[in-house]
Structures are given as structure tokens and as C-alpha cells.
Design a protein around this motif. Sequence first.
Motif: not given
Lengths: 220, 220, 220, 220, 220, 220, 220, 220
Positions: A157, A160, A189-191, A193-198, A200-202, C202, H130, H155
Motif C-alpha cells: 500500500a 498508493s 503486485l496486485l495491490g 497494479m490496482n492503486s487508486c492513486s494514478p 504509479v507504474s509497476v 506496467v 489517494a 488495492e
Amino acid sequence: MKRKGFLDLGFAKLDIEREKRRGVPEIIYASGKTAPQLKKIVKEFRNHSDLIFVSRLQYPQYKTLKKEMPSLKYFRQAKIAFWGRPRRPEKGNVLVITAGTSDIGVAEEAAVFLELTGNKVERIYDVGVAGVHRLEFFKEKLAKAKVIIVVAGMEGALASIVSGLTAVPLIGVPTSVGYGAHFKGMAALLGMMNSCSPGVSVVNIDNGLGAGYVAHLINK
Amino acid sequence: MKRKGFLDLGFAKLDIEREKRRGVPEIIYASGKTAPQLKKIVKEFRNHSDLIFVSRLQYPQYKTLKKEMPSLKYFRQAKIAFWGRPRRPEKGNVLVITAGTSDIGVAEEAAVFLELTGNKVERIYDVGVAGVHRLEFFKEKLAKAKVIIVVAGMEGALASIVSGLTAVPLIGVPTSVGYGAHFKGMAALLGMMNSCSPGVSVVNIDNGLGAGYVAHLINK
Amino acid sequence: MKRKGFLDLGFAKLDIEREKRRGVPEIIYASGKTAPQLKKIVKEFRNHSDLIFVSRLQYPQYKTLKKEMPSLKYFRQAKIAFWGRPRRPEKGNVLVITAGTSDIGVAEEAAVFLELTGNKVERIYDVGVAGVHRLEFFKEKLAKAKVIIVVAGMEGALASIVSGLTAVPLIGVPTSVGYGAHFKGMAALLGMMNSCSPGVSVVNIDNGLGAGYVAHLINK
Amino acid sequence: MKRKGFLDLGFAKLDIEREKRRGVPEIIYASGKTAPQLKKIVKEFRNHSDLIFVSRLQYPQYKTLKKEMPSLKYFRQAKIAFWGRPRRPEKGNVLVITAGTSDIGVAEEAAVFLELTGNKVERIYDVGVAGVHRLEFFKEKLAKAKVIIVVAGMEGALASIVSGLTAVPLIGVPTSVGYGAHFKGMAALLGMMNSCSPGVSVVNIDNGLGAGYVAHLINK
Amino acid sequence: MKRKGFLDLGFAKLDIEREKRRGVPEIIYASGKTAPQLKKIVKEFRNHSDLIFVSRLQYPQYKTLKKEMPSLKYFRQAKIAFWGRPRRPEKGNVLVITAGTSDIGVAEEAAVFLELTGNKVERIYDVGVAGVHRLEFFKEKLAKAKVIIVVAGMEGALASIVSGLTAVPLIGVPTSVGYGAHFKGMAALLGMMNSCSPGVSVVNIDNGLGAGYVAHLINK
Amino acid sequence: MKRKGFLDLGFAKLDIEREKRRGVPEIIYASGKTAPQLKKIVKEFRNHSDLIFVSRLQYPQYKTLKKEMPSLKYFRQAKIAFWGRPRRPEKGNVLVITAGTSDIGVAEEAAVFLELTGNKVERIYDVGVAGVHRLEFFKEKLAKAKVIIVVAGMEGALASIVSGLTAVPLIGVPTSVGYGAHFKGMAALLGMMNSCSPGVSVVNIDNGLGAGYVAHLINK
Amino acid sequence: MKRKGFLDLGFAKLDIEREKRRGVPEIIYASGKTAPQLKKIVKEFRNHSDLIFVSRLQYPQYKTLKKEMPSLKYFRQAKIAFWGRPRRPEKGNVLVITAGTSDIGVAEEAAVFLELTGNKVERIYDVGVAGVHRLEFFKEKLAKAKVIIVVAGMEGALASIVSGLTAVPLIGVPTSVGYGAHFKGMAALLGMMNSCSPGVSVVNIDNGLGAGYVAHLINK
Amino acid sequence: MKRKGFLDLGFAKLDIEREKRRGVPEIIYASGKTAPQLKKIVKEFRNHSDLIFVSRLQYPQYKTLKKEMPSLKYFRQAKIAFWGRPRRPEKGNVLVITAGTSDIGVAEEAAVFLELTGNKVERIYDVGVAGVHRLEFFKEKLAKAKVIIVVAGMEGALASIVSGLTAVPLIGVPTSVGYGAHFKGMAALLGMMNSCSPGVSVVNIDNGLGAGYVAHLINK
């Protein structure tokens, strides 16, 4: 044998124009290669590059290589060896943050790579979201960063949270630190990827080097 | 005990008509078998076939078998042992390509099997898509191939690339080379399965032998 | 009700200091919100921002909102509506590439967001790896790009290929374009995550906006 | 616009040298493309190829295209449309087998493609392993086949059975026919991937066309 | 301490009325228990049952227990120890079949349990579907069986084949024998779960004992 | 066309010796078959069997078939149609239990099949483990059962509970009743697979018919 | 270095106000930390807390720490070390139940933590659902509990059973005890997640400490 | 028919002693039940309880029931209907927080259940990480809460954040709000499961009612 733009050792083809094409020399990924293969690669590569990185090199492997190449240097936490001339630290700040103490190895892979390629690096280690107020103390470091790398296992987390506070690109590195339903990093990784804060890339789980590489390309 | 078309050792039933029925003698898969079982199988099988393959044989297991069967030969990278008379190299070219150096063991499993069963084999190792221009140098080898095997871990993209350049059947072998979200080869397998380039079919992760077998059936 | 730094509508708390803190105003994610909720949010937000984005807005939802806010504009492929004053195109080139025609919707979400926030955008659509030579024609566009976004379903291999040719940061957007063992984008996501070419990071499946956001932060 | 080797329609780049390079013209995958896009693609492509395939075309989409291109033909079970001149059936037998009646649509996608590209095709439909003795009746067809395609849902075991009886390459097509722990074809895919009978390679779930394409490349 | 129907050792509660209630004494699952715990359990249990089973007992653990209980017997392939008086073989035939040699350990767990509890057992080992004609030789054994257990790794297809030939209940035991996309038995489990031949039910991966238990309940 | 032991309709091969070989006539699985296919199959099959089952038949499909075959009967909850002469109820009790009300459809698929094939059936519906004391009231039914089928969604725990109380074979049918982390039945399937109570074997999710079939084979 | 509310050791930031904020001092998670790191952390922490927990500490690690901190105590089954002054047992009963003997280690992690933080703890170990009547003997303990923790591997059904009998909050701890389709605890986790008995909430696989922590917060 | 402690309607067994045993009457889960079944259940239940809950009731289903039971009340966002006498709000504060606007439906399921069973409820909706500073405004509400429920998709990080700030039990409810690699709530579930902040326990995806139930049991 030298061919168009690469060196052909049979078992390996060295991309000697990687630096010209991409700005960074080819990095030798040690995992899965034998000691003789690594030796041969580094030895041949030295004629074509003034800076060679070997990543994911275990300490005993390093000791073996070191015998023949005394000028090889090694960063133990980062598991990176290099030979040659690091770039000068002329580029802006990259900030590397970890959620926990156990994430430091992955973070150092990023940090060491960045320092060798000429980036200034700041570190904040162990500021996980269970006590996120600890982060507030480091606002200055956050403000000066041109790029941020967040290294975190568990629920991941922290990416985010940090992203929500800053206006620079943030690269998340999920780590395999965790257990049970963590699935060796998949939860983190999924956390991320699904970040609610734009913003972020992974990169892949435990891929500190990959994050460092992206940060280096951004930090021009 | 010999029965209709097979040899019954109790713990194993040897398919002594496999070659007649399928063109290749039964291959003995060493993994999960004890040394005494392997010895017994090879010993009995010798009376019914002039060529015996043992796959996935670890080196120490080989050394044990070798003591009783001095004529057993072994390919260390391929982990294949054989006894008897290899077929003559009368069949067209099979081209075996790997994306990385670490994929060579799997590739050799295919290549050695193909050579022993009478196929000409060409190899191009370590031409991964991070520097796909390296592939262009080998256009001639690509053009002469009757079948192509592409062995790749990571994202497995090399299968799509090579397929897009050629007009022969291509067998993809995803490997377990990778880490994190690679899931021990699953990422490469899914990549090859979803290839946007038609003409690719896929075998199991690290199944070099299976790819060699399919290539042999095609290359008639 | 206005509170410290945000607007409290009960069912939603609008982050009116997002632009100050992060350089981009809060983006309203339409999916899962009712039409009355969206109306209320946009209406209230107008007093606090001169530019409002609504993403993932279906066309019928847009038509409803449009009635009360005639100045709302809509990009149909991108499913983005906006109100207010787009930023001037003063920033360098972001190149948006797709592997196939079906990936264009996701790509446009990135491209439209980037254009509205002041970035110059170039597009290359449908250059998948089954005929990767098509990419060579666009070398000039590749050379001028400051950031690249690659949008691809299937095996997602285009990200690795493009990354191997360039020296700028590349953001991969896996898409749900595919079927069977594609698992609604998971194959493409894993492919990009495991890219053998460093320099790729990604975002979530079909998250064009997220990629655009990261590119915008990089492209300063 | 025509460019080096391809036709640039903006939203699509047609690979007009696909046939020269790979022996089969580019196949247009209808799924995810709009009717106007399909029309434009087919219309432009006609000037560059004497045979055009459209796959995964739903019947209503076909009816729309048909209006402007009356010479477009359609195979309803296979969901394939084509325009132009099919190749003459000069190539050897490809045998297409299904485990069940519900697998026929996928099988026909392979069979129709093979017939249009000049292969002779034999069919054996609904000979699943619950009554595998039914297969024995068709030994002659099995014996004459140069390549075999096995299309099966459920546990996908038919591929192993048929492979064990024959000495030609076999391409397995897992289908999404099944329910519950079938996971839309994953069970069949894994079954074929792990076939204990060497000589099987596999394409994506429901990818009849892909299997046909591989069979066509083999059947020269 | 003895309580209503069970013996309370604190760390374990022994179900001493299991045989009365279910027809078979409680089975002690050794995995995850310490040697002192096992000793204590067996010692106490002896006063309440004339037959004790210990399953999943590693050989070294057995040797330790043996010292204090010299009358303990051990089946090495089955990893089962027992103490006391096996039941007389008065019940009908249970047929235990394996697909491969590596599946024998799991099969023996079923077979030994069945023999100790009074069932007649027949075995057919290594008749996998790659040469399914080997099965035909054993038609007589198939015809005499009252229940059949099929133990198979890889794609697990043998369960469907045997079920299609017989009219008795069949219990499938998927094994972890396989690699790559086998996922430690998951492929075989899904294969058996999705068997197109009704009459198959399935127990957990490698759970030979569970299959033996079900067969014992059926075989009355 | 009639062939050795089966009827060949091209799109389907009817196993007319299924009853002789397996004790139950072939069951026609309606899902994925067109109405004309079903009509043809039933019509042809009538000449070769005095009892025909059609499973997973939706009500509208039934109405269509009914028009041409007025003697076709239908069980709406079970979605089973049959034609001909049910067997007489001469066999012992099969007890069908559900955990919830929503599981009844799957349970009826088992129960109806069992009744038509000559088994006596008892039902206990909605005795889930949240109030497992409700089960105690039905001890008599439990005691008389020769075989038990437990149909349960959610965590599927009822199978373990019932198994622990009885000494007859128990077949678990996981259902897709649940949501979220239930994964359409996977949670219940895994629960039953890992039952700590031996004596449970499992069929596919929602496969009531399969459970009925196994129970029928046991109940001789 | 002491900072606002935390102690900064560089590689770790100790949250010295955790007890003030959350009622329990920060717990040091030993896994993934080196011995020197642990030593440094405990040593520094002693000046800021009168009670220190170290969880997941392996016995050899403990022996090393013990040398420098002779007053460190260790619970071997629970793998918990502590230093300082445990709280007095003034709070109501927490009941810790396990399904099997192998689950005791995880249960003790909860129980020891609870005892050190001032909760009364009762234990019932090995009352799995295969003989659920054993549970009835402990009705009094169930009745006195203020909170219940259920620790179970396999199918995890014990949580549902116990929850159905009681009116207090129940925390489920799935364990990794199991094999095959248990997926290292995933089956138990999903089972508890999908409990048909409301009143169950779940923590991570093997996370005894987490369950103890939640129970402590509830038990005020 | 009334039996020992339950009402037997055949298709359903109503647990009329649930309230006595567990403190809350049985809740009727509408999903998967037909309208006639629901009617019958509610009608019969009214004679045995003065408060009846129906959860997951769609609005049209409610309208149908309402006709016969005019005193039935309905909460549209929560999808809960009830009949009878709600409990008086005598119990302490439960705080229900959501990360986003789309999570409100799930949150209301918890909140409405809690209010009907006599708990005071406070709500804070849309304070996702966020812009986590929005949370600070509500410190008073946080301080007064006896139990906290955090409802979050994406997330799911909000659970960790809130837990780190408070000293009361926190129940996390992952929601299916998200897309792509969110896997319908799995990402949020894993995030909460792996929370680095102890004190969090988790219920099933979208299971607002379950969280409310646990909170009610805690809040005594």
C-alpha cells in the motif's frame, strides 16, 4: 566472434551497441549462468565497454570471478558486481523508499544501479503504512525527488500513499516479503497494479534493477 | 515377462512396439524412478530395441547406470543418456533457437534427441527480443530450416517474432527461466499460447524433448 | 460542504487541492457511480477547478449529463468527458502505440488525457509483432518521443520489442483483447511484467488513463 | 496509404506481403473490430490479395458486409468469411477429430481454413474417450493422415489417446466446452500440455484457426 | 484422560469410537507431528483398538517408533505403519491401477490400507494412455473388480479410459507426478474432475489412503 | 448409420452399447447442442434403447422437443428430460442432502437420475453447518442410507460433517452457490477435496448427475 | 536517532508511540531480518518500552540474541521471544481451538501473545470436524469465552461449526497444514472466507499473532 | 412442520432458535431463492420471530413480497428488507468507512444491519488513500468508535491506514470495485489479508452483512 553490433560467444550474444542504442550498457543477469560462462562474458565484454554490470550475483560466485578480475567490485546487499568506470553523479535525485527492513535488498539493487549510472540517490527505509506518520518526517526528501521508487511487500500500500502526496512519477516494486496468502509477492503486485492513486507504474516482483532502469531513463 | 506388444516388469510395462507404431522407440523418463528400476528397465529393453533413450537423467544417476552398462552415453546439458545405434542424419534441418543462455539446457534436450533420431540440427542461442536485431544476422539459418523450435523463458515473445519472419511450423517451448510474476514458466507459456502470429504451437514448460519429438514427426 | 482541502458531498469527498499537490486535477471515475451522483460531483467541482475530467463514461451517461451541462465535451473512443479549459500543448512528444486495432479504445484514453493536459501526442496503431517490420517505417516518430506508451493485448510482446529499440521510458498497458488462455488480459500483463528488456513498467489491464497519467508526470 | 510492404489505414496496417513471407495471406480477426473498420479493411485488401479470410465473424456482421461485397462467402459453423480464389486441394490429408458434438464449431474453423488453403480434410466428430472404441472404426482415416488435429473440451484426453496410436504430428485444440472446474478450457489445455504421449503440441483454447494454420505449414 | 468417546492427550484427542461409528479405526496422520507426539498417541491408542494405522510416516520416523514398539510393521513404498491385527481378506476385489511407475507409491498407500482392512487387492501398474493397448491384456482383472482405483499424474486421462470400459465405481487419485504446467497435480486433478465418462469421483492429489478408504466403504 | 457398437450421425456417434458395457444407457448432455441436433439424436436413439436421458436441458429447449416427442417427460428443477421406461425402485436407499435451498437444483439432478435408474431416494434439504444440530433430527435417514450424496456451496463443510457421522461412501458435489472469494464453486470444491474426514470423494462443481451416476454404481 | 514519535536506525524506524496510539507496543517480525539487525532493534527499543515482542524467531536466532540479552524469554512452539514485563491477566477469556495437532504452533503464537498482553486464555486442541462430537465435551469453555480463535488447516470447516454454536466474535486462522489441492493454506482460507455461518472474520494463513492481536483488541 | 429447534418447510429448515443461541435471528439470504420460496419462508418465520431480515433482495423481488406483506420495509442501497421490530440503539458506535463512492452499497449493508440490531452507526464515505489527508478531518469520529468497518475495493489499502491510527478492532470488507488485475475483489482481499498493520480481520468480498454481524458481536 564479433558480428554486426554484437559479440557471438555461441552460448551468449553480447549486445555491444546497447549503450549507443539505449543509453545503458547491457546488464549481465547472473542467475542461471555458470561461473565459466560468466567469466567468459565479462572477459570478452571488457574490450567493448568501459562499464559492466552483473546483477543477481551470489557472493560465492562473486568470489570466484574476483580471482581472475581483481578490479571487479561488489555490493553485497544489492548483489550487483561491476567493473570499470561508474558515471558521475550529475543527474537529479531519485528517492528510494521501502516499507520494511526486509525490502532493503531489493531497494539496494535499484539504488546501486542508479548511483553507478550517474544519478543522485536518497533513501528512506522502513516507513510502512502501519505507522505512516513516520513518512511525514521526510517531506523534504519527497519534495526534492525527481522520481520515486517504492519497494514494498505485504499489501504494497505504500506506493498508493506516497503517490498521493507527490507530483513526480513513481515506480512500484512489489517484493516477495510476506507469507501465506501473499503468494510470494503476488498480493503486493496486485495491490500496486490496482492503486487508486494514478501515477504509479509497476515492475516485476523483486525487480529492483528494473525499477532503477526505468527511473534512470526518466531522470534525464 | 513378454506379453502382447509389451514387456511386463510389474512396476513397468515396456512398450516394445512403440517404434513400429510411432516411429520412435519408447523414451524412459528417469525422473521419479529409482536407480534399480532404471537399471532393470534399460537391461530388459536392450533385447527389444537397438536404441534406448533415458531423459531427465541426473548426472549421479547416470554414473550409477554407467557402471553396469559401460556403453551408455550421456549428454550433460541435455540430461539425456542413450544406448545403441543413433539414426543417420538424413533428415532436413531443424533449427533450435533460445532467447537466453539459461534456456540452453532445455534446448539441448530437443537438439540431442533430434540428432540421435536422424535430423540435422542448427542452433542459435541467446537472441532474445531485447536485442532482436541479433536475429537478422542468422537469416540464412532461418531460411534453410524445415521446422523451428523456439525455447524462451521470461515473456516468451521470441516465438511470435520468429514465427512472423518464417513460413515453417514453429514449436514454442516456454521455460521456467524467470522469477516473480513468471510463476515458474506460466508467463512464458501464456505468452506463447496467445501469440498474435499464427503458426505457433506449444509444449509444456521446459519440455525440450516433447518439442524435439514433434519436430521429428514433422521433419519427414 | 467545504472542509480543509476537500469538498464533502456525503457520498463523495472531492479533492480540490489535487492539482496543487499533484499537478493534475482529480479525475472522476464514472464507473459504478449513478447519474445523479455524477451530476452533483461535476456541478460542485466546477467552482473549484477550471478543468474537470470524467473517465470511463458510457455514451448514454454522457448524453444525460450533457443536458444539464451543455459545455461538456466527449471523446467517444476514449470514453472521456471534460469540462473547462484544456492545457496548451507545450510539452514534448508522447508516442502511443498499439499492437492491434482492437486496442485503440484503451490507447485513446491515454492519448486524449495527454492532449488535454498539454502534451503533444503521436500515434502508431496496429503494428503488432506478427509483422514487426511495419514498426521500422516509423523510426522517426520513435526517435522524437520523450515517453512511449505501448498498448497491447494477446501476448503483449510489443512492449519488449519497442523498448529494445529506444532509450526513453516506456509504459506498458496490457489489454483484455484476446481469448481463452488470455484470462482477460492476464497473459499480456504477465508478458509485460516479465519483459526481458529493462525500461518497461506496467499499469493495470486496460488502464489507458493510468499510463497517460504516468507519461504526463514524466514528460515535464 | 501504401508503405513498404504494408497498407496504412491509420487504425490498421495491412501486411500485404504476408503471403510472400509466410505462404498464407494475412487473416482478418473480426472480433473487436467495428463493421466500418471491417468493410474498409476488406475493400482495401482486395487490391493486394486474391484471397481474403475474415475469422470470428458473427453472422449479423457477415450480413452487413455481404451487402457491399456480394461475392463474400461465409461458413456459418466455422464463422469464417472469405473473398476470392481458394487454393486447389493438392496437399495431403489433414484429419480433424472432435471429442464431442459441441466441439464442432472450433473444428470447422480449422477444417474450413485448411480446405480453402489447398489441403484435403477428413473429419471424425464425437469420438470422445468415454467410448474410445468408436475410434477403432476409423483406423483407415487415421492411417492416411499426414497431420492430425484433435479438438476436445472436458479433460482433453483424446489428444493423448490418438497420439499414442499414430506416427504423425498432432495438434491439440482445447475447447471451452465444459463447466465448473473446467475454467473455460483451462482443464483441457492443461490436460493436453501434460500429455504423457509425446508428439502433441497445443494451441490456445478454441483456437481452431491456429491449429489449422500449423497443420497447413506442416502439410507441405 | 478418557472422556465421552475419546481419549484426551491435550495436544491430541483420539477418537476411540471411530471404528464403531465408521467401521474403520482412526488413522494417525504422521505428517506435521513430532516423534514424541506419535509415540504417545500410538502407545495410548493401543489400549483402545486392536488395529492402529499410521500414514505418511517417513522411514526414519518409523525406525524411531520401532525401537519402543517392536511389533510395529512398516510398508516402505506406502509409508504406512501398523500395529495389531489386520482384518481377514474376506471382501471382494479392489483393482488398483497406475498410469506410470512413479505413481506406485501413492497406489501402494491405497493397496496396503485395503489389504489391512480385509479387502482383496489386484494391481496393474504402468499402463498409461500413451500405450493404452497394454490395458487390454488385463481385461480379466478389470472384469472381476468390484471397485477400481486409478492413480495417475500427467493429464490423468487413464481414469476416463478405464471408466469407459467398466461398470463399477471408479475413484481417481491425481498425483503430483509431472512438471511445468502440471502445477504439482492440479492438471491431473482437473482432468479427472472433468472426465467425460460418468462414474468417476476424485480424491485429493496423492491421497492414496483416501481413495482406499472410499473403496473400502463401497466394497461391502 | 449403424456401425460396430455405435450409431453414426456424423455430428454425433451414439454409444448404443453403453448400457451393456456400463449398466446405464448413454446420457445426452444438451448444453452446447442445437435443437435439431437434440431431436435427431433422441429420435435415432429410440430405436436402440428403451430409456433415454437428456441432461442440462433448458425448459424452452424441452418445449421444442416435446412437440415432436409428446411422450418426453421433464423434471424442471433437475433439468432432466427422459423418454421410455424408468427402472423399478428395487435398489437400496441413496440419501441426498443439501446445505442450502439454492443447492436443490443440483441435488435434484442426482435424485431424479437415481430414481429413474431404480434407486430409492431420500432427501434432506437445507441443513447447512451454520445450524448443524438440524441434522441430528434426521439420524434415522442417515442410518438407512447405503450411499450419501452431499450437495453444498459456500465452504462445502457439510460433506466432512456428514462423513464423520456415517459409515457409508459419501460423494460430495460442490456447487457454484456463493459469491466473492467463492470463485464459482472452487472454494467448495477445495473444501471437499481437503476434507479431514476420510470417505469423501468429489465430482465436478454442480455435477449432480455425475454424483448420481457414481451412487448408482455403488448401490448394487 | 530519535525523531517525532519514532526511532530512526536507518535500516529500521521503530514506532515508539505504537503502544500509546494502539494499546500494544510494536511487534518485531524476525523473519527476513539479520541477527545484527535484530540485536540492534531490541537493544534500542528497550529504552522506549517495558515490553518487547519478537515474532517468528527461529530457535537458533533466539540463542544468538539470548547471549547478549540474558533476560530474553522464548516460547518455542509459538516462536515468540519477549523481553520485559508481561501485562497482568485481568481480561476475560479468549478460547483458542485447533482442528488438529499440527495446527498447535500457530495457535500458540496467538495464545502466548494474548497471555503476555493480559488476557486469560483457554485452549482446546485437536477437535476437528471428522469427530465433531468431541467438541460437545467442551461446552463450558465455549460458554465462558468472550472471543474465540479457531485455527484449522485442511478444509477449515471448524470455524463454521464453532461459530454456529456460539454468540461471540470468532477469528478464523487458516493454516498451511494440508497437501495437494490445499495450496499451502488457500483451501482453508477460502473455506473460512465463505463460511455460511455469519460472525467469522479471517486473518492470513498461519497468522496466529494477527488473530491474537484482533482478539486482544476485542477483549477489552 | 415444527421440529426440535427448527421449522421444516422441506426446501428450507428455519433455525428458529438462532436468536437464543447466537443473539441474532436467522438472516434469509434471498439470492438464489425463488419469490414463492421467499414468501413462504418469511410468512412462516413471522410466527417465531419478532424481527426478520432478508438480505441481497433485489428491488423487484421486494416489490413482489411487499404485496403480501405490506409491513415489510426495504433499504434500497443496502438491499435489505426487514419485518418487525428493530432493536433500540443502545450499543456503542460502529464506524463504517468506505474508500470510494462505489463501495457505499456494501457499506450500507453493514450499516443498516447494525442499526436494526441496536448499534449506533457513524459513516465516513469516500476517503480513499489517494487523498488520505481527508481522513484527518474525521479524527473525532475515529476516536469515538468501538469497532470500525473499512469497505474498500481497488488495492484495499485503507484498512491498513485506518488500523494504524486506531486501537479498536477493524473488520475489512474487500469489494469487487475495480477492473483488470483486480479479479473481482481478489486484489483487495489479498491486500487486506496481508495488511502490515495488525488488528485487521477480513470477511468475504462484498460481504457487508458479514462485517456488520461481526461488529455487532464485538460491540456488546
